[in-house]
Scaffold this motif. Sequence first.
Motif, mmCIF file in Angstrom:
data_model
loop_
_atom_site.group_PDB
_atom_site.id
_atom_site.type_symbol
_atom_site.label_atom_id
_atom_site.label_comp_id
_atom_site.label_asym_id
_atom_site.label_seq_id
_atom_site.Cartn_x
_atom_site.Cartn_y
_atom_site.Cartn_z
ATOM 1 N N VAL A 27 0.772 -1.241 0.035
ATOM 2 C CA VAL A 27 0.129 0.067 0.151
ATOM 3 C C VAL A 27 0.892 1.300 -0.055
ATOM 4 O O VAL A 27 0.684 2.027 -0.737
ATOM 5 C CB VAL A 27 -0.979 -0.117 1.184
ATOM 6 C CG1 VAL A 27 -1.610 1.409 1.291
ATOM 7 C CG2 VAL A 27 -2.038 -1.183 1.032
ATOM 8 N N GLY A 28 1.755 1.121 1.002
ATOM 9 C CA GLY A 28 2.881 2.264 0.994
ATOM 10 C C GLY A 28 3.715 2.715 -0.527
ATOM 11 O O GLY A 28 3.692 3.732 -0.950
ATOM 12 N N ALA A 29 4.005 1.328 -0.968
ATOM 13 C CA ALA A 29 4.749 1.611 -2.376
ATOM 14 C C ALA A 29 3.593 2.066 -3.397
ATOM 15 O O ALA A 29 4.186 2.692 -4.424
ATOM 16 C CB ALA A 29 5.403 0.297 -2.866
ATOM 17 N N TYR A 30 2.390 1.517 -3.492
ATOM 18 C CA TYR A 30 1.524 2.066 -4.314
ATOM 19 C C TYR A 30 1.357 3.434 -4.358
ATOM 20 O O TYR A 30 1.094 4.201 -5.401
ATOM 21 C CB TYR A 30 0.117 1.389 -4.169
ATOM 22 C CG TYR A 30 -0.815 1.909 -4.953
ATOM 23 C CD1 TYR A 30 -1.325 1.432 -6.364
ATOM 24 C CD2 TYR A 30 -2.017 2.618 -4.282
ATOM 25 C CE1 TYR A 30 -2.157 1.934 -6.977
ATOM 26 C CE2 TYR A 30 -3.098 2.961 -5.004
ATOM 27 C CZ TYR A 30 -3.098 2.617 -6.599
ATOM 28 O OH TYR A 30 -4.092 3.349 -7.448
ATOM 29 N N LEU A 31 1.143 4.036 -2.831
ATOM 30 C CA LEU A 31 0.723 5.430 -2.866
ATOM 31 C C LEU A 31 2.065 6.436 -3.184
ATOM 32 O O LEU A 31 1.972 7.187 -3.995
ATOM 33 C CB LEU A 31 0.486 5.774 -1.276
ATOM 34 C CG LEU A 31 -0.873 5.149 -0.821
ATOM 35 C CD1 LEU A 31 -0.973 5.321 0.684
ATOM 36 C CD2 LEU A 31 -2.061 5.779 -1.518
ATOM 37 N N PHE A 37 6.256 9.117 -7.776
ATOM 38 C CA PHE A 37 7.298 8.376 -8.948
ATOM 39 C C PHE A 37 6.580 8.121 -10.241
ATOM 40 O O PHE A 37 7.127 8.606 -11.366
ATOM 41 C CB PHE A 37 8.041 7.363 -8.402
ATOM 42 C CG PHE A 37 8.761 7.198 -7.139
ATOM 43 C CD1 PHE A 37 9.801 8.468 -7.289
ATOM 44 C CD2 PHE A 37 8.349 6.794 -6.002
ATOM 45 C CE1 PHE A 37 10.471 8.518 -5.930
ATOM 46 C CE2 PHE A 37 9.193 6.917 -4.871
ATOM 47 C CZ PHE A 37 10.324 7.744 -4.813
ATOM 48 N N ASN A 38 5.270 7.520 -10.378
ATOM 49 C CA ASN A 38 4.803 7.258 -11.683
ATOM 50 C C ASN A 38 5.580 6.673 -12.599
ATOM 51 O O ASN A 38 5.747 7.037 -13.686
ATOM 52 C CB ASN A 38 3.957 8.512 -12.186
ATOM 53 C CG ASN A 38 2.710 8.163 -12.895
ATOM 54 O OD1 ASN A 38 2.469 6.939 -12.747
ATOM 55 N ND2 ASN A 38 2.247 9.037 -13.769
ATOM 56 N N ILE A 39 6.404 5.572 -12.131
ATOM 57 C CA ILE A 39 7.282 4.733 -13.062
ATOM 58 C C ILE A 39 6.552 3.548 -13.616
ATOM 59 O O ILE A 39 6.588 3.327 -14.744
ATOM 60 C CB ILE A 39 8.561 4.116 -12.317
ATOM 61 C CG1 ILE A 39 9.235 5.425 -11.702
ATOM 62 C CG2 ILE A 39 9.289 3.197 -13.165
ATOM 63 C CD1 ILE A 39 10.296 4.903 -10.666
ATOM 64 N N LEU A 40 5.822 2.847 -12.853
ATOM 65 C CA LEU A 40 5.122 1.463 -13.309
ATOM 66 C C LEU A 40 3.626 1.911 -14.066
ATOM 67 O O LEU A 40 3.540 0.962 -14.859
ATOM 68 C CB LEU A 40 4.679 0.776 -12.050
ATOM 69 C CG LEU A 40 5.881 0.347 -11.248
ATOM 70 C CD1 LEU A 40 5.311 -0.502 -10.006
ATOM 71 C CD2 LEU A 40 6.763 -0.869 -11.924
#
Length: 158
Positions: A27-31, A37-40
Amino acid sequence: MRLSNRNKTSVYSFVNTLLLMFLAAGVGAYLLEEYRFNILGKESILLIIVPIMFLGFFYLNGRQIFEYDSDGEAIHFRNRNIIPFLSKPLSDEFPKYKLLKFEVIDLFFMKRLYITISSKNSGSTILKYEISYLTRKEINDLKFSLNKVIKANNEKKS
């Protein structure tokens, strides 16, 4: 015979905690991914979905702790979850002579034990236990013990 996987409670608690930590990290990485970042791109939702799937698999696999005791004149079954509020623990005790038959159902990762006992009211009752977290040897020992009880019951009847 006594059979219990209660000594593995700490392992199951560790796995549960690890899965919850993976979910929190996801959840933290998603946020961070969405707002910083908006890499994936669209694949970032997998950071949440994958840990939820693993956690769901762990819980849907059934109650983790199974105990069986056939010493004496009664058979005692206990089946409980490591997290007490998730599901109600099962605990059944009945005389050995009431055991009619049993069946172990094995569906991929899920294993269930169905016990049929004689009952005054309805003729027979089926009790269900989740044995997914038992090893193959423990399941074979359980089958052997239950077969022994059924065989003794059949010899007494004839």
